[in-house]
Design a protein around this motif. Structure first.
Motif, PDB file in Angstrom:
ATOM      1  N   LYS A  61     -32.971 -31.570  10.834  1.00 19.94           N
ATOM      2  CA  LYS A  61     -32.148 -32.553  11.612  1.00 19.94           C
ATOM      3  C   LYS A  61     -32.973 -33.527  12.073  1.00 19.94           C
ATOM      4  N   SER A  62     -34.352 -32.587  12.822  1.00 16.15           N
ATOM      5  CA  SER A  62     -35.019 -33.491  13.200  1.00 16.15           C
ATOM      6  C   SER A  62     -35.892 -34.255  12.432  1.00 16.15           C
ATOM      7  N   ASN A  63     -36.503 -34.058  11.620  1.00 16.90           N
ATOM      8  CA  ASN A  63     -36.867 -34.931  10.313  1.00 16.90           C
ATOM      9  C   ASN A  63     -35.980 -35.798   9.956  1.00 16.90           C
ATOM     10  N   MET A  72     -38.730 -26.687  19.089  1.00 15.54           N
ATOM     11  CA  MET A  72     -40.401 -26.683  18.565  1.00 15.54           C
ATOM     12  C   MET A  72     -40.822 -27.543  18.334  1.00 15.54           C
ATOM     13  N   ALA A  73     -39.708 -27.975  17.421  1.00 16.14           N
ATOM     14  CA  ALA A  73     -40.426 -29.484  17.176  1.00 16.14           C
ATOM     15  C   ALA A  73     -39.935 -29.941  16.912  1.00 16.14           C
ATOM     16  N   ASN A  74     -40.510 -30.786  18.223  1.00 12.58           N
ATOM     17  CA  ASN A  74     -40.001 -32.617  18.631  1.00 12.58           C
ATOM     18  C   ASN A  74     -40.340 -33.200  18.116  1.00 12.58           C
ATOM     19  N   ILE A 117     -28.395 -39.040  18.584  1.00 11.71           N
ATOM     20  CA  ILE A 117     -28.863 -37.874  19.419  1.00 11.71           C
ATOM     21  C   ILE A 117     -29.115 -37.094  18.569  1.00 11.71           C
ATOM     22  N   ASP A 118     -30.359 -36.411  19.172  1.00 10.80           N
ATOM     23  CA  ASP A 118     -30.895 -34.669  18.311  1.00 10.80           C
ATOM     24  C   ASP A 118     -30.641 -34.033  19.490  1.00 10.80           C
ATOM     25  N   THR A 119     -29.618 -32.708  19.068  1.00 10.65           N
ATOM     26  CA  THR A 119     -29.124 -32.262  20.914  1.00 10.65           C
ATOM     27  C   THR A 119     -29.823 -30.732  19.733  1.00 10.65           C
TER      28      THR A 119
HETATM   29 MG    MG Z   1     -35.574 -29.828  15.532  1.00 10.41          MG
END
Ligand code: MG
Ligand code: ATP
Length: 290
Positions: free
Chosen positions: A37-39, A64-66, A139-141
């Motif tokens: 998701k974050s990437n 963990m991966a901000n 938005i990353d939730t």
């Molecule tokens: Mg993430």
């Protein structure tokens, strides 16, 4: 002129010239953690910006991966500071690589939503100012569904649901659709199958998932696309640069470019389903009270 005044002036001139942006709010969800998701959010935001879209990314994940680690940035302030110090939203709007505008949560959504009532009101009021400022708010939730992330997805215009082809990830993604659909019949999902070995695998996995949701939940979802499994993603994480910038010619970056093009030109692109950032705040405040 300070930062606040500059923003207010820009907002004013935008609204006078009729250039208010639609501010579609898009949350990115997954059942299982670590599916990408974050990437995805960072590189998707950057590819949308390349198409002239004004994008703001908000990190409400406590995982963990901000997002800031993934882009090698150190945010000076975050949402919790904004609330505690009664600063404006513009004071926490940071700029990452290529001018990517983002806001760090500084804590999870649960902490933010469990604030004292007056703090929560302040939080919502400041967030609402983003309405008209950006075309898209991503938005990353974080993974899975906490009570708070559910509210966030339910209040969004659209939910991009990420999964990998693994049966465990698919089963968890299905649970997310089931849970959110049981709370809102109008919620809109765009499915992304990440880390496929071939496009064909993406099409197969996506169609099966869509069919299962149709059959067992009587819910229509859109298959947004499939993203290849590409070593460029891990390489980019290691050097803390979003893959779209670090490896623009990689398969995964070219795919993101196509997805972004489809996102801004697609039939569903024009109208925010739930009223953009204003609608988001309206819904989330209501959900919070009930
Ligand atoms: Mg993430
Ligand atoms: N398309 C891809 N190809 C190859 N590897 C990938 C791809 N997408 C993600 N990954 C790998 O998965 C890891 C996790 O990605 P990421 O941190 O974006 O997941 P996440 O869903 O945000 O995780 P969390 O649920 O913990 O927030 C990356 O560090 C990378 O190694």
């Amino acid at each position: 002129m300070n930062q606040d005044q500059a923003h207010q002036l820009r907002q004013l001139s935008n609204s006078l010239s009729g250039h208010r942006r639609t501010s579609r709010v898009i949350t990115v969800a997954s059942g299982k953690g670590g599916v990408g998701k974050s990437n995805f959010i960072l590189s998707f935001a950057l590819s949308l910006m390349d198409l002239g879209q004004k994008v703001v990314v908000i990190d409400l994940d406590i995982g963990m991966a901000n997002l800031d680690i993934l882009m090698g940035a150190t945010p000076k302030r975050h949402l919790l500071d904004m609330i505690r110090e009664r600063k404006s939203i513009w004071s926490v709007l940071e700029r990452g690589p290529k001018g990517l505008e983002y806001i760090a949560g500084g804590s999870g959504l649960s902490e933010l939503l469990q604030l004292r009532e007056e703090d929560r009101h302040y939080f919502f009021r400041e967030l609402e100012k983003l309405h008209g400022y950006a075309d898209l708010i991503l938005i990353d939730t974080g993974a899975g569904l906490t009570a708070e992330s559910q509210q966030c997805h339910l209040a969004a215009d659209e939910v991009i649901l990420l999964t990998t082809p693994e049966p465990t990830a698919l089963a968890d993604a299905y649970s997310v659709v089931k849970m959110l659909h049981s709370k809102s019949k109008t919620i809109s999902f765009q499915l992304v199958v990440n880390r496929v070995s071939r496009q064909k695998e993406g099409v197969e996995v996506g169609s099966k998932f869509k069919f299962a949701v149709q059959r067992f939940l009587q819910k229509e979802i859109t298959i947004f696309g499939a993203i290849p499994d590409d070593g460029a993603v891990m390489q980019a994480v290691l050097i803390q640069v979003p893959f779209y910038l670090a490896y623009p010619r990689s398969q995964v970056s070219l795919t993101l470019k196509r997805l972004a093009e489809r996102f801004v030109t697609g039939a569903e692109a024009a109208v925010p389903e739930n009223g953009g950032m204003k609608g988001f705040i309206r819904t989330i405040s209501r959900l919070f009270i009930t």
